[in-house]
Scaffold this motif. Structure first.
Motif, mmCIF file in Angstrom:
data_model
loop_
_atom_site.group_PDB
_atom_site.id
_atom_site.type_symbol
_atom_site.label_atom_id
_atom_site.label_comp_id
_atom_site.label_asym_id
_atom_site.label_seq_id
_atom_site.Cartn_x
_atom_site.Cartn_y
_atom_site.Cartn_z
ATOM 1 N N ILE A 1 4.754 0.393 -13.622
ATOM 2 C CA ILE A 1 4.217 1.705 -13.233
ATOM 3 C C ILE A 1 2.703 1.558 -13.069
ATOM 4 N N ILE A 2 2.217 1.794 -11.861
ATOM 5 C CA ILE A 2 0.784 1.685 -11.592
ATOM 6 C C ILE A 2 0.245 3.086 -11.302
ATOM 7 N N ASP A 3 -0.507 3.618 -12.251
ATOM 8 C CA ASP A 3 -1.043 4.983 -12.130
ATOM 9 C C ASP A 3 -2.375 4.968 -11.389
ATOM 10 N N GLU A 4 -2.667 6.074 -10.688
ATOM 11 C CA GLU A 4 -3.902 6.213 -9.886
ATOM 12 C C GLU A 4 -4.089 5.006 -8.966
ATOM 13 N N VAL A 5 -3.018 4.661 -8.253
ATOM 14 C CA VAL A 5 -3.015 3.438 -7.446
ATOM 15 C C VAL A 5 -4.044 3.469 -6.312
ATOM 16 N N HIS A 6 -4.489 4.661 -5.914
ATOM 17 C CA HIS A 6 -5.483 4.753 -4.833
ATOM 18 C C HIS A 6 -6.832 4.170 -5.243
ATOM 19 N N MET A 7 -7.012 3.896 -6.557
ATOM 20 C CA MET A 7 -8.279 3.336 -7.038
ATOM 21 C C MET A 7 -8.369 1.820 -6.816
ATOM 22 N N LEU A 8 -7.280 1.186 -6.408
ATOM 23 C CA LEU A 8 -7.329 -0.257 -6.140
ATOM 24 C C LEU A 8 -8.265 -0.544 -4.965
ATOM 25 N N SER A 9 -8.971 -1.652 -5.040
ATOM 26 C CA SER A 9 -9.838 -2.043 -3.925
ATOM 27 C C SER A 9 -8.980 -2.517 -2.757
ATOM 28 N N THR A 10 -9.563 -2.567 -1.569
ATOM 29 C CA THR A 10 -8.828 -3.017 -0.373
ATOM 30 C C THR A 10 -8.316 -4.442 -0.565
ATOM 31 N N GLN A 11 -9.136 -5.283 -1.180
ATOM 32 C CA GLN A 11 -8.730 -6.675 -1.422
ATOM 33 C C GLN A 11 -7.550 -6.738 -2.391
#
Length: 381
Positions: free
Chosen positions: A126-136
């Motif tokens: 489960i990966i929460d707030e996934v939009h915070m990942l960088s493009t890389q």
């Protein structure tokens, strides 16, 4: 002394049937589990506090349940469910993308994915707030997300779907969570009040539900605040409006009554009383617009269902709506809307609102004059 547990945690749903206001999501997930049509990656998106992470955890628990029920729910009794409920399951891994958003963090996750579960069928990430990942980091995740091992399932949760790159979206089964309806939140608060032995006024719970703006977690936080203020005895409407600094809707009924009577003095005195209580003129304008809108929807039985207030308040709205002509309500709404748009640009904001009240107080007279002029024009024609 027993440690206090906030309602949002104490009453967090443990199975699909107890999730509030997201039946379109829970029904689909249960059917997917029963028919073994599970996707390898899910994306749960929607506003805060509506059950995204909760549904992710329930899904993770249910697919590893050893004695799953016929309706697709977890048994909550087997060793897998017991381990999950006590937060000691090795098959569920939660990652906060806000603080683990680099390529190295994702590489560590990808390395873990290769290992099969020691017990159970699936390992769930489960990966929460996934939009915070960088493009890389997103790009490093692509291959694994598209072709993960059979034992791995990814559940991504986000409040900002538009920030996720299209290549990630195309690899996920997307579930859009709705804001929870006022009625559903209000009923859930009633259930919690009964469980906790707290007396309540329906008006107060409905106000909390309205203030939460569709987020159940926010509603439960506000509810805890009010219960603490009342020493756990009773949640009253008056205490709730005082704590939340909300203007009592009774004021809007009084102002509208004064406007229908064409009494400028009454309207101005009521507005002065509101200002002395520390309320902002802009909030009053917005609230008055909402009140006029409620009166408008009461005019037609078909649109009366849009009125989300208690039965006590509803009878008052229906009564005042009958006294308010369509022409008055439409013109008043138009004036209030224009005043709302220009409020911040005004140098004398009190006078700005008072001018609005003066115009509204003379609306019935202006409408009757317009009707007379129109009738005379038709006679001449």
């Amino acid at each position: 002394m027993e440690n206090f547990v906030v309602s949002a945690r104490k009453y967090r749903p443990s199975d699909f049937k107890s999730v509030v206001g997201q039946s379109h999501i829970t029904t689909t997930l249960k059917n997917a589990i029963k028919n073994e049509h599970l996707a390898q990656a899910f994306l749960f998106c929607g506003p805060r506090g509506v059950g995204k992470t909760t549904c992710a955890r329930i899904l993770a628990k249910t697919i590893n349940c050893e004695n799953r029920q016929d309706n697709g729910e977890a048994c909550n009794e087997c060793s897998s469910c017991t381990a999950f409920n006590s937060n000691s399951s090795f098959n569920v891994h939660e990652l906060d993308a806000a603080s683990n958003n680099t390529v190295d963090d994702i590489r560590n996750l990808v390395d873990q994915v290769r290992y099969v579960p020691q017990k159970g069928k699936y390992k769930v990430y489960i990966i929460d707030e996934v939009h915070m990942l960088s493009t890389q980091a997103f790009n490093a995740f692509l291959k694994t997300l598209e072709e993960p091992p059979k034992h791995a399932i990814f559940i991504l949760a986000t409040t900002e779907k538009h920030k996720i790159i299209p290549t990630i979206l195309s690899r996920c089964q997307i579930f859009d969570f709705n804001r929870i309806q006022i009625q559903d939140i209000s009923q859930h608060l009633e259930y919690i009040s009964k469980e906790e032995g707290v007396d309540y006024e329906t008006e107060a719970l409905r106000l909390i539900a309205t203030k939460a703006d569709g987020a159940l977690r926010d509603a439960l936080s506000i509810y805890d605040l009010i219960v603490t203020f009342s020493a756990g005895k009773k949640v009253t409407y008056q205490e709730t409006i005082n704590n939340l600094h909300v203007l009592d809707y009774d004021y809007y009924f009084k102002v509208t009554e004064a406007l229908l009577e064409e009494s400028i003095s009454k309207a101005l005195l009521i507005f002065d009383e509101i200002l002395k209580k520390g309320f902002d003129g802009h909030n009053f304008l917005v609230g008055l617009s909402e009140h006029l809108r409620e009166l408008m929807v009461c005019k037609d039985p078909d649109t009366a269902v849009l009125l989300q207030v208690s039965e006590t308040a509803k009878s008052r709205y229906v009564e005042q709506s009958a006294k308010s002509p369509y022409s008055f309500l439409l013109s008043a709404l138009s004036i209030c809307n224009q005043a709302d748009l220009s409020y911040k640009a005004s140098k004398n904001q009190r006078l700005h609102v008072e001018l609005v009240l003066m115009k509204l107080a003379k609306l019935p007279h202006a409408i009757s004059l317009a009707a007379v002029a129109s009738g005379e024009a038709k006679k001449k024609a």
